[in-house]
Motif scaffolding. Structure first.
Motif, short mmCIF file in Angstrom:
data_model
loop_
_atom_site.label_atom_id
_atom_site.label_comp_id
_atom_site.label_asym_id
_atom_site.label_seq_id
_atom_site.Cartn_x
_atom_site.Cartn_y
_atom_site.Cartn_z
N SER A 217 0.82 -1.21 0.00
CA SER A 217 0.00 0.00 0.00
C SER A 217 0.85 1.26 0.00
O SER A 217 0.49 2.28 -0.58
N LEU A 218 2.01 1.20 0.69
CA LEU A 218 2.86 2.38 0.81
C LEU A 218 3.85 2.53 -0.33
O LEU A 218 4.49 3.57 -0.47
N ARG A 219 3.99 1.48 -1.15
CA ARG A 219 5.03 1.48 -2.18
C ARG A 219 4.87 2.64 -3.14
O ARG A 219 5.85 3.24 -3.58
N TYR A 220 3.62 2.97 -3.49
CA TYR A 220 3.37 4.02 -4.47
C TYR A 220 2.74 5.27 -3.85
O TYR A 220 2.17 6.08 -4.56
N ASN A 221 2.85 5.39 -2.54
CA ASN A 221 2.27 6.54 -1.85
C ASN A 221 3.34 7.61 -1.66
O ASN A 221 4.24 7.46 -0.83
N PRO A 222 3.28 8.73 -2.40
CA PRO A 222 4.33 9.76 -2.29
C PRO A 222 4.30 10.48 -0.95
O PRO A 222 5.27 11.15 -0.60
N LEU A 223 3.22 10.36 -0.20
CA LEU A 223 3.09 11.07 1.08
C LEU A 223 3.28 10.15 2.28
O LEU A 223 2.98 10.54 3.41
N GLY A 224 3.79 8.96 2.05
CA GLY A 224 3.84 7.97 3.13
C GLY A 224 5.22 7.75 3.73
O GLY A 224 5.49 6.65 4.23
N GLN A 225 6.11 8.76 3.69
CA GLN A 225 7.46 8.58 4.19
C GLN A 225 7.49 8.20 5.67
O GLN A 225 8.21 7.29 6.09
N LYS A 226 6.69 8.89 6.48
CA LYS A 226 6.65 8.60 7.92
C LYS A 226 6.12 7.20 8.17
O LYS A 226 6.65 6.45 9.01
N LYS A 227 5.08 6.83 7.44
CA LYS A 227 4.52 5.48 7.59
C LYS A 227 5.53 4.42 7.17
O LYS A 227 5.60 3.35 7.77
N ARG A 228 6.31 4.71 6.14
CA ARG A 228 7.31 3.75 5.69
C ARG A 228 8.37 3.52 6.76
O ARG A 228 8.84 2.40 6.96
N SER A 229 8.77 4.60 7.44
CA SER A 229 9.75 4.47 8.52
C SER A 229 9.19 3.61 9.64
O SER A 229 9.88 2.73 10.18
N THR A 230 7.92 3.85 9.99
CA THR A 230 7.27 3.05 11.02
C THR A 230 7.18 1.59 10.60
O THR A 230 7.44 0.68 11.40
N LEU A 231 6.85 1.37 9.33
CA LEU A 231 6.73 0.01 8.82
C LEU A 231 8.07 -0.71 8.87
O LEU A 231 8.13 -1.90 9.19
N ASN A 232 9.15 -0.01 8.54
CA ASN A 232 10.48 -0.61 8.62
C ASN A 232 10.81 -1.06 10.04
O ASN A 232 11.41 -2.12 10.26
N GLU A 233 10.42 -0.23 11.02
CA GLU A 233 10.65 -0.60 12.42
C GLU A 233 9.85 -1.85 12.78
O GLU A 233 10.37 -2.76 13.44
#
Length: 343
Positions: A217-233
């Motif tokens: 879901s976040l792969r193509y979301n240009p506004l999801g940088q914060k969510k991606r960091s959380t997901l990595n954690e």
């Protein structure tokens, strides 16, 4: 009431995005001059999936299949007429071309639909082929833009909840194992522990699936940088949960064998029941940090539990562990080989 409305908007996008995108795509198709504007919302309805990744994939397949099917049919249909055999012939040729090009089955379906619809409508409505291509593109673009830019699907919180749920059950299973050990590792209790491990395995699979959905879901979301960091954690924390599960499964296996050997004396049982309770408490405290990161400082500052091999067996713990694992591999594959021979 306002919070409920906001939660609905954030987490139930698949319900309200489709009507919004359908209405907007219809208006855009009419504005673009289409005489068949229903084709745009039809594409919207088909394209909006649970994840952005799946939506993009279907929208692309829909556009490619529609364009290919329309151009192919529009160039041949005037020369073969409209009847059941001509439709069947074009469908067969279209399917053979898709197979030759090794395209996905979903694209073949879109090509087949376009062949059928254009064959039927082209003679009655000459504008239909162009409308089908244009409206399909409009519907796909509108669906994807709304899906990505307005509260895109978010599985991060769902993944977190499943991880917390699994960590809670993992801690509880350590406690159950401790009770089983304290009571003498009864043979009747071992199957119950194994059933619990199977349930834990299903839960960790569900949590992993939710993490994968969140990543898609976040792969193509240009506004999801914060969510991606959380997901990595969360992905890193998931490795710890898998390791915890694997180690618990190994501990139960070793304890079972130790008990069957007849050398698992009461003193050892008491010691390992205590160790398992300590591990259960450790996982429970770790779960509280995952559930509420604000508790990290209070947990991190506490004393770390010490579970180490006694000095007199310290030099033997690694070869013994290796022999146990090697023995398990032999048993697993030897039993599998014997089973195949019997069949």
């Amino acid at each position: 009431m306002l919070n409920k409305i906001m939660d609905f908007i954030k987490y139930k996008g698949v319900i309200w995005k489709t009507p919004l995108a359908a209405a907007l795509s219809w208006e855009l198709a009419e504005w673009a001059g289409s005489k068949h504007p229903y084709l745009a919302p039809l594409t919207v309805i088909l394209s909006i999936q649970l994840t952005v990744d799946k939506s993009l994939k279907f929208a692309w397949q829909r556009i490619l299949g529609t364009v290919a099917g329309v151009l192919f049919t529009a160039s041949i249909a005037p020369y073969i007429g409209l009847n059941g055999w001509s439709i069947g012939l074009l469908l067969l040729v279209g399917a053979l071309i898709v197979m030759w090009l090794k395209l996905e089955h979903a694209i073949m379906i879109q090509i087949a639909l376009s062949i059928l619809m254009v064959m039927y409508f082209q003679s009655k409505m000459p504008s239909y082929p162009l409308d089908r291509i244009r409206d399909t593109v409009i519907g796909a673009i509108v669906a994807i833009l709304i899906h990505i830019l307005i509260f895109p699907p978010d599985s991060v919180n769902k993944a977190k909840k499943k991880m917390v749920h699994f960590a809670d059950h993992l801690s509880a299973h350590f406690t159950k194992t401790a009770i089983w050990v304290q009571e003498g590792c009864s043979p009747s209790g071992a199957p119950t522990l194994q059933t619990g491990l199977q349930t834990l395995f299903q839960e960790i699979h569900q949590a992993t699936t939710e993490l994968n959905k969140a990543e898609q879901s976040l792969r193509y979301n240009p506004l999801g940088q914060k969510k991606r960091s959380t997901l990595n954690e969360y992905t890193q924390q998931m490795h710890k949960l898998r390791s915890g599960y694997a180690n618990l499964a190994d501990i139960i296996r070793v304890l079972t064998k130790w008990s069957e050997s007849g050398n698992f004396v009461k003193e050892d049982q008491t010691v390992w029941a205590g160790h398992l309770n300590t591990l259960a408490k450790l996982v429970k405290e770790w779960k509280s940090v995952l559930d509420d990161p604000g508790t990290f400082s209070s947990v991190a500052n506490g004393p770390a539990p010490q579970i180490k091999a006694p000095a007199n067996i310290k030099n033997y713990q690694y070869p013994l562990a290796l022999f146990m694992n090697a023995e398990q591999v032999v048993q697993d594959f030897q039993n599998a080989a014997l089973s195949n021979k019997v069949q």
